[in-house]
Motif scaffolding. Structure first.
Motif, PDB file in Angstrom:
ATOM      1  N   LEU A  81     -13.243   6.259  -4.668  1.00 21.60           N
ATOM      2  CA  LEU A  81     -12.277   6.444  -4.218  1.00 21.60           C
ATOM      3  C   LEU A  81     -11.516   7.479  -3.646  1.00 21.60           C
ATOM      4  N   GLY A  82     -10.381   7.315  -2.586  1.00 24.19           N
ATOM      5  CA  GLY A  82     -10.715   8.657  -1.763  1.00 24.19           C
ATOM      6  C   GLY A  82      -9.232   8.307  -0.980  1.00 24.19           C
ATOM      7  N   PRO A  83      -8.442   9.549  -0.420  1.00 26.19           N
ATOM      8  CA  PRO A  83      -7.612   9.255   0.682  1.00 26.19           C
ATOM      9  C   PRO A  83      -8.143   8.160   1.936  1.00 26.19           C
ATOM     10  N   ALA A  84      -7.617   7.684   2.276  1.00 27.42           N
ATOM     11  CA  ALA A  84      -7.356   6.324   3.375  1.00 27.42           C
ATOM     12  C   ALA A  84      -7.861   7.655   4.553  1.00 27.42           C
ATOM     13  N   GLY A  85      -9.094   7.282   5.553  1.00 28.30           N
ATOM     14  CA  GLY A  85      -9.313   7.930   6.893  1.00 28.30           C
ATOM     15  C   GLY A  85      -8.610   7.895   8.135  1.00 28.30           C
ATOM     16  N   ALA A  86      -8.098   9.228   9.061  1.00 30.86           N
ATOM     17  CA  ALA A  86      -7.574   9.095   9.819  1.00 30.86           C
ATOM     18  C   ALA A  86      -7.957   8.297  11.270  1.00 30.86           C
ATOM     19  N   GLU A  87      -8.783   7.565  10.679  1.00 28.20           N
ATOM     20  CA  GLU A  87      -8.908   5.945  12.171  1.00 28.20           C
ATOM     21  C   GLU A  87      -8.641   5.312  11.385  1.00 28.20           C
ATOM     22  N   GLU A  88      -8.212   5.044   9.945  1.00 25.99           N
ATOM     23  CA  GLU A  88      -7.022   3.835   9.373  1.00 25.99           C
ATOM     24  C   GLU A  88      -5.357   3.547   9.820  1.00 25.99           C
ATOM     25  N   GLN A  89      -5.360   5.267  10.370  1.00 28.48           N
ATOM     26  CA  GLN A  89      -4.258   4.715  10.799  1.00 28.48           C
ATOM     27  C   GLN A  89      -3.200   4.648   9.993  1.00 28.48           C
ATOM     28  N   ALA A  90      -2.781   4.839   8.682  1.00 35.63           N
ATOM     29  CA  ALA A  90      -2.430   4.508   6.943  1.00 35.63           C
ATOM     30  C   ALA A  90      -1.109   5.612   7.384  1.00 35.63           C
ATOM     31  N   PRO A  91       0.253   4.836   6.814  1.00 32.43           N
ATOM     32  CA  PRO A  91       0.839   5.452   6.867  1.00 32.43           C
ATOM     33  C   PRO A  91       0.491   6.800   5.642  1.00 32.43           C
ATOM     34  N   ALA A  92       1.029   7.627   5.161  1.00 36.50           N
ATOM     35  CA  ALA A  92       0.862   9.090   3.835  1.00 36.50           C
ATOM     36  C   ALA A  92       1.344   8.017   2.853  1.00 36.50           C
ATOM     37  N   GLY A  93      -0.016   8.331   2.010  1.00 40.12           N
ATOM     38  CA  GLY A  93       0.280   7.972   0.850  1.00 40.12           C
ATOM     39  C   GLY A  93      -0.829   6.700   0.743  1.00 40.12           C
ATOM     40  N   THR A  94      -1.664   6.924   1.361  1.00 43.71           N
ATOM     41  CA  THR A  94      -2.011   5.583   1.443  1.00 43.71           C
ATOM     42  C   THR A  94      -3.816   5.683   0.808  1.00 43.71           C
ATOM     43  N   ALA A 121      -5.220   2.572 -11.164  1.00 46.02           N
ATOM     44  CA  ALA A 121      -4.133   3.421 -12.285  1.00 46.02           C
ATOM     45  C   ALA A 121      -4.534   5.318 -11.466  1.00 46.02           C
ATOM     46  N   GLU A 122      -5.824   5.279 -11.152  1.00 51.88           N
ATOM     47  CA  GLU A 122      -5.882   6.400 -10.475  1.00 51.88           C
ATOM     48  C   GLU A 122      -5.099   7.039  -8.367  1.00 51.88           C
ATOM     49  N   PHE A 123      -5.126   5.545  -8.175  1.00 51.99           N
ATOM     50  CA  PHE A 123      -4.234   5.599  -7.045  1.00 51.99           C
ATOM     51  C   PHE A 123      -2.776   6.447  -7.601  1.00 51.99           C
ATOM     52  N   ALA A 124      -2.416   5.690  -8.285  1.00 56.74           N
ATOM     53  CA  ALA A 124      -0.503   5.832  -8.790  1.00 56.74           C
ATOM     54  C   ALA A 124      -0.587   7.598  -9.530  1.00 56.74           C
ATOM     55  N   LEU A 126      -2.712  10.303  -8.337  1.00 55.14           N
ATOM     56  CA  LEU A 126      -2.261  10.589  -7.105  1.00 55.14           C
ATOM     57  C   LEU A 126      -1.494  10.953  -6.366  1.00 55.14           C
ATOM     58  N   GLY A 127      -0.484   9.390  -6.093  1.00 57.38           N
ATOM     59  CA  GLY A 127       0.930   9.304  -5.893  1.00 57.38           C
ATOM     60  C   GLY A 127       0.731   8.660  -4.965  1.00 57.38           C
ATOM     61  N   HIS A 128      -0.451   7.459  -4.499  1.00 59.60           N
ATOM     62  CA  HIS A 128      -0.407   6.672  -3.169  1.00 59.60           C
ATOM     63  C   HIS A 128       0.828   5.814  -3.786  1.00 59.60           C
ATOM     64  N   HIS A 129       1.345   5.209  -2.936  1.00 58.64           N
ATOM     65  CA  HIS A 129       2.184   4.216  -2.635  1.00 58.64           C
ATOM     66  C   HIS A 129       0.840   2.630  -2.471  1.00 58.64           C
ATOM     67  N   GLN A 130       0.103   2.505  -1.775  1.00 58.34           N
ATOM     68  CA  GLN A 130      -0.572   1.804  -1.021  1.00 58.34           C
ATOM     69  C   GLN A 130      -1.240   2.018  -1.322  1.00 58.34           C
ATOM     70  N   ALA A 131      -2.857   0.804  -1.810  1.00 57.17           N
ATOM     71  CA  ALA A 131      -4.014   1.088  -0.955  1.00 57.17           C
ATOM     72  C   ALA A 131      -4.706   0.255   0.136  1.00 57.17           C
ATOM     73  N   MET A 132      -5.963   0.429   0.702  1.00 53.63           N
ATOM     74  CA  MET A 132      -7.042  -0.382   1.369  1.00 53.63           C
ATOM     75  C   MET A 132      -8.193  -0.569   0.917  1.00 53.63           C
ATOM     76  N   LEU A 133      -9.076  -0.976   1.463  1.00 49.86           N
ATOM     77  CA  LEU A 133     -10.690  -1.824   1.378  1.00 49.86           C
ATOM     78  C   LEU A 133     -11.047  -2.245   1.966  1.00 49.86           C
ATOM     79  N   TYR A 134     -12.761  -2.574   2.846  1.00 57.33           N
ATOM     80  CA  TYR A 134     -12.969  -2.898   3.489  1.00 57.33           C
ATOM     81  C   TYR A 134     -13.972  -3.974   2.653  1.00 57.33           C
ATOM     82  N   ALA A 173      -4.909  -5.031   1.591  1.00 61.80           N
ATOM     83  CA  ALA A 173      -4.839  -4.139   1.215  1.00 61.80           C
ATOM     84  C   ALA A 173      -3.638  -4.669   0.566  1.00 61.80           C
ATOM     85  N   ARG A 174      -2.640  -3.579  -0.711  1.00 63.96           N
ATOM     86  CA  ARG A 174      -1.687  -4.226  -1.645  1.00 63.96           C
ATOM     87  C   ARG A 174      -0.602  -3.017  -1.464  1.00 63.96           C
ATOM     88  N   PRO A 175      -0.055  -2.960  -2.569  1.00 63.84           N
ATOM     89  CA  PRO A 175       1.134  -1.602  -3.160  1.00 63.84           C
ATOM     90  C   PRO A 175       0.394  -1.407  -4.026  1.00 63.84           C
TER      91      PRO A 175
END
Length: 177
Positions: A81-94, A121-124, A126-134, A173-175
């Motif tokens: 896992l890691g941060p969402a890329g710019a191509e996702e146009q996701a809000p900060a914290g995703t 748990a790792e997303f939390a 790292l301060g992420h409030h939302q996560a995505m996957l394909y 996606a999920r919160p």
């Protein structure tokens, strides 16, 4: 192996990257055996996956997290896992869940769920409030797994390369609580 404790540990050594390359090839060939042709599956080799993961980890080690599920000396699965890329146009914290793969003979044993919980748990942390996957659109087993984990398709689709084939994927996606 029955009775041995499953451990989820942080990875990143060259041996870890080689192990996940091997497991990734095995997992893909099993999961996609109904979706890809035998010729396409044959091109998903251990050597190819190990090379891809070695290159990827060299670039992303500072921004991504790799965890391995091990029992004794056996690697049964991994998540990445890691941060969402710019191509996702996701809000900060995703965050982006890039991979959960489990050895085919360990599917249904709780390894995947342990890895997903580790990712959440790792997303939390790292301060992420939302996560995505394909996930591959026709991979119904994986889609059910993620849906049971609180993920939902958000309507975004695209095509991704698996081995030599371009396959449709859907974004979930999920919160993160």
């Amino acid at each position: 192996m029955p009775g041995m404790t499953l451990t989820i540990r942080r990875g990143g050594t060259p041996e870890d990257v080689a192990a996940i390359g091997e497991l990734h090839a095995l997992s893909r060939r099993s999961a996609y055996r109904e979706l890809l042709t035998p010729q396409e599956l044959a091109e998903i080799t251990v050597a190819c996956q190990q090379e891809k993961w070695t290159r990827r980890w060299a670039v992303e080690a500072d921004t991504h997290r790799l965890h391995l599920a091990v029992r004794g000396d056996s690697v049964l699965g991994f998540c990445y896992l890691g941060p969402a890329g710019a191509e996702e146009q996701a809000p900060a914290g995703t965050g982006m869940l890039n991979a959960i793969h489990v050895r085919p003979d360990a599917i249904g044993s709780g390894v995947g769920l342990a890895l997903m919980n580790t990712c959440l748990a790792e997303f939390a942390a790292l301060g992420h409030h939302q996560a995505m996957l394909y996930v591959v659109s026709d991979n119904t087993r994986a889609r059910r797994f993620y849906e049971r984990g609180g993920w939902a398709a958000d309507g975004v689709t695209r095509t991704t390369r698996i081995g030599p084939a371009d396959v449709p994927v859907v974004r979930y996606a999920r919160p993160i609580s």
